[in-house]
Design a protein around this motif. Structure first.
Motif, PDB file in Angstrom:
ATOM      1  N   GLU A 113       0.848  -1.196   0.000  1.00 56.45           N
ATOM      2  CA  GLU A 113       0.000   0.000   0.000  1.00 56.45           C
ATOM      3  C   GLU A 113       0.884   1.247   0.000  1.00 56.45           C
ATOM      4  O   GLU A 113       0.789   2.122   0.862  1.00 56.45           O
ATOM      5  CB  GLU A 113      -0.943  -0.023   1.203  1.00 56.45           C
ATOM      6  CG  GLU A 113      -1.975  -1.144   1.125  1.00 56.45           C
ATOM      7  CD  GLU A 113      -2.966  -1.109   2.274  1.00 56.45           C
ATOM      8  OE1 GLU A 113      -3.414  -0.005   2.634  1.00 56.45           O
ATOM      9  OE2 GLU A 113      -3.278  -2.187   2.820  1.00 56.45           O
ATOM     10  N   THR A 143      -4.319  -7.440   2.277  1.00 55.09           N
ATOM     11  CA  THR A 143      -5.517  -6.626   2.489  1.00 55.09           C
ATOM     12  C   THR A 143      -6.256  -6.471   1.166  1.00 55.09           C
ATOM     13  O   THR A 143      -5.675  -6.644   0.085  1.00 55.09           O
ATOM     14  CB  THR A 143      -5.170  -5.221   3.024  1.00 55.09           C
ATOM     15  OG1 THR A 143      -4.440  -4.497   2.014  1.00 55.09           O
ATOM     16  CG2 THR A 143      -4.330  -5.298   4.294  1.00 55.09           C
ATOM     17  N   GLN A 144      -7.509  -6.105   1.257  1.00 61.69           N
ATOM     18  CA  GLN A 144      -8.286  -5.847   0.048  1.00 61.69           C
ATOM     19  C   GLN A 144      -7.733  -4.634  -0.701  1.00 61.69           C
ATOM     20  O   GLN A 144      -7.741  -4.605  -1.937  1.00 61.69           O
ATOM     21  CB  GLN A 144      -9.760  -5.632   0.403  1.00 61.69           C
ATOM     22  CG  GLN A 144     -10.491  -6.877   0.887  1.00 61.69           C
ATOM     23  CD  GLN A 144     -10.773  -7.870  -0.236  1.00 61.69           C
ATOM     24  OE1 GLN A 144     -10.327  -7.708  -1.374  1.00 61.69           O
ATOM     25  NE2 GLN A 144     -11.528  -8.914   0.087  1.00 61.69           N
ATOM     26  N   GLU A 145      -7.256  -3.638   0.023  1.00 58.05           N
ATOM     27  CA  GLU A 145      -6.687  -2.466  -0.629  1.00 58.05           C
ATOM     28  C   GLU A 145      -5.412  -2.832  -1.382  1.00 58.05           C
ATOM     29  O   GLU A 145      -5.172  -2.343  -2.496  1.00 58.05           O
ATOM     30  CB  GLU A 145      -6.403  -1.374   0.402  1.00 58.05           C
ATOM     31  CG  GLU A 145      -5.711  -0.130  -0.147  1.00 58.05           C
ATOM     32  CD  GLU A 145      -6.511   0.615  -1.204  1.00 58.05           C
ATOM     33  OE1 GLU A 145      -5.937   1.515  -1.850  1.00 58.05           O
ATOM     34  OE2 GLU A 145      -7.708   0.309  -1.394  1.00 58.05           O
ATOM     35  N   GLU A 146      -4.599  -3.680  -0.802  1.00 56.95           N
ATOM     36  CA  GLU A 146      -3.395  -4.149  -1.485  1.00 56.95           C
ATOM     37  C   GLU A 146      -3.768  -4.881  -2.770  1.00 56.95           C
ATOM     38  O   GLU A 146      -3.152  -4.667  -3.826  1.00 56.95           O
ATOM     39  CB  GLU A 146      -2.618  -5.071  -0.545  1.00 56.95           C
ATOM     40  CG  GLU A 146      -1.181  -5.314  -0.922  1.00 56.95           C
ATOM     41  CD  GLU A 146      -0.428  -6.021   0.197  1.00 56.95           C
ATOM     42  OE1 GLU A 146       0.435  -5.396   0.831  1.00 56.95           O
ATOM     43  OE2 GLU A 146      -0.713  -7.213   0.442  1.00 56.95           O
ATOM     44  N   ARG A 148      -6.443  -4.433  -4.540  1.00 54.81           N
ATOM     45  CA  ARG A 148      -6.946  -3.447  -5.500  1.00 54.81           C
ATOM     46  C   ARG A 148      -5.792  -2.726  -6.192  1.00 54.81           C
ATOM     47  O   ARG A 148      -5.809  -2.534  -7.422  1.00 54.81           O
ATOM     48  CB  ARG A 148      -7.838  -2.431  -4.787  1.00 54.81           C
ATOM     49  CG  ARG A 148      -8.536  -1.447  -5.723  1.00 54.81           C
ATOM     50  CD  ARG A 148      -9.169  -0.305  -4.967  1.00 54.81           C
ATOM     51  NE  ARG A 148      -8.171   0.576  -4.360  1.00 54.81           N
ATOM     52  CZ  ARG A 148      -7.491   1.501  -5.045  1.00 54.81           C
ATOM     53  NH1 ARG A 148      -7.681   1.654  -6.351  1.00 54.81           N
ATOM     54  NH2 ARG A 148      -6.610   2.270  -4.430  1.00 54.81           N
TER      55      ARG A 148
END
Length: 397
Positions: A113, A143-146, A148
């Motif tokens: 991130e 993580t979901q952000e990673e 994405r």
């Protein structure tokens, strides 16, 4: 703390009364930093700069990485990645396996991130695909952000936190152990770990070790800093010549069971295996806000996110200590979450192997052996030679 929320060198080693000792420590630190930067630049750039074949192509064969082969035929490799150019170690081993079809499962050991890292990652992914057309790279994101960010950069990614790999057979409650400490902190000697945030805790156990981020003189000064903090603070590791030795995983688990709470104090890293080890051992957790994914398995009933301030950390520890939540409850609720995500990854891997042409039946059990085995370090040449040798001797799992 510095602008990134990490400890300064002075916070790590504490006040130095002797001007000569301070001069020596600073000189050793600067020399170590310069050498570290040179090694870092070489490891970061060299694999991408070398030709794909010929005598010069082997110059990166000494780059060290961890790799675990899940399947030899078809070839499926799990490997941690990190740093400013996360694919550098993958390139080093991939070059030696270029003629084989292979899928690499990439586990970020440090958070992705970070926009500047992901921007480079996108360019490196395009280069890798063009250079090694028989290989496929799949990111197991913490993580979901990673996930994405990696997907937006052109990568193939799924959400699968690496703390799934922590062994519940090693890290578990020990009912016959009495609690001696309010908290335990398992953190290497590093400015990212922010040990000073725990100094207000009355009874504290440290598990710590060096991976060379400081010169040895700095490591010794750091150890002295911990030892001098309080007579009720203890370093669990053996200490030889002023340096901490390693503890076996079973010994680490025993120390966990002597504490009421586990600590996670960094601002950013990977998913932090210790956070899951605490939970498997039945400890509640006090953490600071962080990037990296260690909070994926947290629960507000037994986990508190506290501000990065020694007094706030102490208050959070006392709150969780006084709740006295049964260890088995924390462990069982954590395992329920872990097993659900392990099942998802197992199904994904079965489908992947089938797509790769495997003749093996679908996986019926968790195929990973635990973090210690997964992180067996060797050079790119050693791993590649071993994969080639074993691949001719056996098929499948």
């Amino acid at each position: 703390m510095d602008k990134d929320g990490h400890e300064t060198f002075e916070e790590m080693v504490g006040p130095i009364d002797s001007a000569l000792e301070r001069f020596w420590l600073m000189t050793a630190r600067h020399a170590s930093q310069r050498l570290g930067r040179l090694k870092f630049v070489a490891a970061k750039r060299l694999p991408f700069a070398l030709p794909l074949s010929g005598p010069l192509s082997h110059l990166d064969s000494g780059i060290r990485l961890a790799a675990y082969v899940l399947s030899h035929d078809p070839l499926l490799i799990y490997t941690p990645i990190g740093g400013e150019r996360p694919l550098n170690s993958v390139v080093a081993i991939g070059r030696r396996l270029a003629s084989r079809r292979a899928v690499f499962l990439l586990m970020p050991s440090w958070t992705l991130e970070r926009p500047h890292v992901v921007a480079k990652l996108g360019r490196d992914l395009a280069w890798y695909r063009e250079s090694f057309s028989l290989h496929e790279l799949i990111f197991l994101c913490n993580t979901q952000e990673e996930r994405r960010l990696v997907t937006a950069a052109g990568g193939t990614a799924i959400f699968s936190n690496h703390n799934l790999m922590v062994s519940e057979d090693i890290f578990r409650p020990l009912p016959d152990i009495s609690v001696e400490f309010d908290a335990v902190y398992n953190g290497r000697i590093s400015h990212t770990k922010r040990h000073h945030l725990a100094f207000d805790i009355e009874r504290l156990a440290h598990i710590t070790f060096s991976i060379g981020e400081l010169p040895r003189a700095g490591d010794r000064a750091f150890i002295r800093r911990l030892q001098a903090q309080s007579p009720l603070h203890r370093i669990a590791n053996p200490i030889v010549n002023g340096l901490t030795g390693w503890l076996a995983p079973q010994e680490v688990n025993r120390v966990y069971n002597q504490a009421a709470v586990g600590l996670c104090l960094s601002a950013a890293e990977g998913a932090m295996c210790s956070s899951m080890e605490y939970l498997m051992a039945g400890l509640p957790v006090v953490s600071t806000p962080s990037l990296g994914g260690r909070d994926v398995f947290f629960d507000p009933d037994y986990c508190i996110i506290a501000e990065p301030d020694p007094a706030a950390i102490r208050r959070a520890v006392e709150t969780l200590r006084d709740r006295a939540i049964p260890h088995d409850e924390i462990r069982n609720r954590t395992l329920a979450k872990v097993r659900a995500q392990r099942e998802e990854l197992t199904v994904f891997l079965s489908d992947l192997l089938k797509r790769m042409g495997s003749s093996q039946p679908p996986l019926t059990q968790w195929p990973f052996p635990g973090t210690r085995t997964l992180r067996r370090w060797a050079t790119a040449r050693q791993h590649a030679d071993e994969i080639t040798t074993l691949g001719t001797a056996r098929k499948g799992f």
